[in-house]
Write a protein that holds these residues in place. Sequence first.
Motif, mmCIF file in Angstrom:
data_model
loop_
_atom_site.group_PDB
_atom_site.id
_atom_site.type_symbol
_atom_site.label_atom_id
_atom_site.label_comp_id
_atom_site.label_asym_id
_atom_site.label_seq_id
_atom_site.Cartn_x
_atom_site.Cartn_y
_atom_site.Cartn_z
ATOM 1 N N LEU A 1 0.855 -1.163 0.000
ATOM 2 C CA LEU A 1 0.000 0.000 0.000
ATOM 3 C C LEU A 1 0.904 1.231 0.000
ATOM 4 N N ASN A 2 0.666 2.128 -0.934
ATOM 5 C CA ASN A 2 1.443 3.360 -1.040
ATOM 6 C C ASN A 2 0.484 4.517 -1.272
ATOM 7 N N GLY A 3 0.779 5.632 -0.649
ATOM 8 C CA GLY A 3 -0.052 6.811 -0.819
ATOM 9 C C GLY A 3 0.320 7.859 0.196
ATOM 10 N N TYR A 4 -0.710 8.557 0.683
ATOM 11 C CA TYR A 4 -0.460 9.611 1.669
ATOM 12 C C TYR A 4 -1.689 9.828 2.535
ATOM 13 N N ILE A 5 -1.432 10.478 3.671
ATOM 14 C CA ILE A 5 -2.493 10.957 4.552
ATOM 15 C C ILE A 5 -2.142 12.397 4.901
ATOM 16 N N ASP A 6 -3.147 13.260 4.918
ATOM 17 C CA ASP A 6 -2.959 14.661 5.288
ATOM 18 C C ASP A 6 -3.552 14.890 6.673
ATOM 19 N N ILE A 7 -2.704 15.336 7.598
ATOM 20 C CA ILE A 7 -3.183 15.655 8.936
ATOM 21 C C ILE A 7 -3.564 17.135 8.942
ATOM 22 N N PRO B 1 6.855 8.595 6.505
ATOM 23 C CA PRO B 1 7.707 9.782 6.524
ATOM 24 C C PRO B 1 6.931 11.036 6.111
ATOM 25 N N PRO B 2 7.288 12.176 6.708
ATOM 26 C CA PRO B 2 6.623 13.419 6.306
ATOM 27 C C PRO B 2 7.030 13.832 4.891
ATOM 28 N N ASP B 3 6.096 14.436 4.186
ATOM 29 C CA ASP B 3 6.365 14.985 2.857
ATOM 30 C C ASP B 3 7.011 16.361 3.061
ATOM 31 N N PRO B 4 8.260 16.550 2.633
ATOM 32 C CA PRO B 4 8.917 17.841 2.855
ATOM 33 C C PRO B 4 8.285 18.991 2.062
ATOM 34 N N GLN B 5 7.479 18.665 1.068
ATOM 35 C CA GLN B 5 6.855 19.686 0.220
ATOM 36 C C GLN B 5 5.471 20.133 0.696
ATOM 37 N N PHE C 1 3.683 10.415 3.783
ATOM 38 C CA PHE C 1 3.621 9.318 2.824
ATOM 39 C C PHE C 1 3.320 8.044 3.602
ATOM 40 N N VAL C 2 2.538 7.171 3.019
ATOM 41 C CA VAL C 2 2.212 5.886 3.635
ATOM 42 C C VAL C 2 2.834 4.810 2.764
ATOM 43 N N ARG C 3 3.717 4.029 3.357
ATOM 44 C CA ARG C 3 4.395 2.954 2.636
ATOM 45 C C ARG C 3 4.340 1.714 3.513
ATOM 46 N N GLU C 4 3.652 0.712 3.014
ATOM 47 C CA GLU C 4 3.540 -0.511 3.807
ATOM 48 C C GLU C 4 3.512 -1.740 2.909
ATOM 49 N N SER C 5 4.060 -2.817 3.439
ATOM 50 C CA SER C 5 4.046 -4.113 2.753
ATOM 51 C C SER C 5 3.745 -5.193 3.780
#
Length: 94
Positions: free
Chosen positions: A7-13, A44-48, A54-58
Amino acid sequence: IMGKIHLNGYIDIPEDKRDIAAPYLAEHIRLTRAEAGCIFFDLPPDPQTPGRYFVRESFKDRAAFEAHQTRNHASVWYVFSAGFPRAYDLTEDD
């Protein structure tokens, strides 16, 4: 036998939750990495983009991923992050 699940993507807090998110996020990471079928998990936080992670899981297989989803849905993180904008792509190895 089906392959690994990624699973790859992002979450915005949202800005009004960022100051209190750290302990919830840390516990979510700790619990997920402790799951038997978790191969890799990182947020990891998105520096931009402030507040985006970013969400990275396997996971070793679909059963492990589904067990993660079940555990996550019963967690404090799930309640805290309900409604946060997110986008994910789910892939499975052949």
